[in-house]
Design a protein around this motif. Structure first.
Motif: not given
Length: 262
Positions: A201-227
């Motif tokens: 939640l603090e840093h947003g997901p990295s490329a090593e995260h699984r962007w198909s998982y909802a907790n990862v995509t939620s963190a990405a949205v919070a940081h304005g990140l796209r897959p």
């Protein structure tokens, strides 16, 4: 002339409880169904890092050399490392398959797991006569197979595969910590612990995260990140996320039976 039922039905293989987690493999070997391979995975429930699948064939009658062999999750890190070396040194054959997060995002974790198990068996140079799989049926293997409930505790060859998969994955995650120290991968190995969730939640997901998982995509949205890649959302991935929270992002259906982030 009547045909004896003994001709139609061979005697049942006897599984001796005193043989411990070698009993099932020993029973199959006695019936001429060896070599017996065990297959297991590590990292299915993590939301970062690869899925690692291993297959392993152990030598019949070698139980004394594997004292303490059981489900890798029940062993200490030191015991796993010791057993990892024993398995590599004494196994008849083994293979390890690493499925990166990018492939998990593309085809879904369950499909990646099934395909990884097929690859792990196919890469054995010793063709198995029978395959024991931890937990669930895997279609398309190159030999007859059987799912074993808690196979990493019930069957030595599955336990050996479990050790190979987990130690390999743990070492990969420790290596990723050197590249991405903010997430603490060396501690939680990519699973959704409180520490990992906080870092995500603090840093947003990295490329090593699984962007198909909802907790990862939620963190990405919070940081304005796209897959960073094409992502297919599967029901298996949704089932892993914390608290069952729905993804805070649009989802479209895909022909693979999952859904696609848009």
């Amino acid at each position: 002339m009547a045909v004896s039922s003994d001709v139609l039905r061979p005697p049942r293989a006897v599984v001796r409880r005193t043989s411990g987690n070698w009993a099932l493999q020993a029973a199959l070997d006695r019936r001429g169904l060896g070599p017996v391979a065990g297959v297991d995975e590590a990292g299915r429930g993590a939301c970062a890092g690869p899925l690692v699948i291993a297959s392993c064939v152990l030598r019949p009658g070698d139980a004394a050399k594997f004292d303490g062999l059981t489900d890798s999750k029940l062993l200490t890190a030191a015991a796993r490392d010791r057993m990892f070396d024993v398995v590599r040194a004494r196994a008849v054959d083994f293979a390890v398959v690493v499925v990166p997060a990018s492939e998990i995002d593309l085809i879904g974790v369950h499909v990646a797991n099934i395909e990884g198990m097929r690859r792990a068996v196919a890469r054995l140079t010793t063709h198995p006569g029978y395959v024991l799989v931890d937990g669930f049926r895997v279609p398309g293997l190159t030999a007859p197979s059987m799912p074993v409930v808690k196979g990493d505790q019930a069957a030595a060859c599955v336990a050996a595969a479990s050790v190979l998969a987990k130690v390999t994955r743990d070492r990969i995650m420790s290596g990723l910590h050197e590249e991405l120290p903010a997430y603490g991968f060396h501690v939680h190995k990519g699973y959704s612990t409180a520490e990992h969730s906080s870092a995500l939640l603090e840093h947003g997901p990295s490329a090593e995260h699984r962007w198909s998982y909802a907790n990862v995509t939620s963190a990405a949205v919070a940081h304005g990140l796209r897959p960073p890649r094409r992502v297919v959302r599967s029901m298996a991935a949704l089932g892993v996320v914390q608290n069952g929270e729905p993804p805070a992002i649009g989802v479209a259906s895909s022909r693979r039976g999952g859904a696609r982030i848009r």
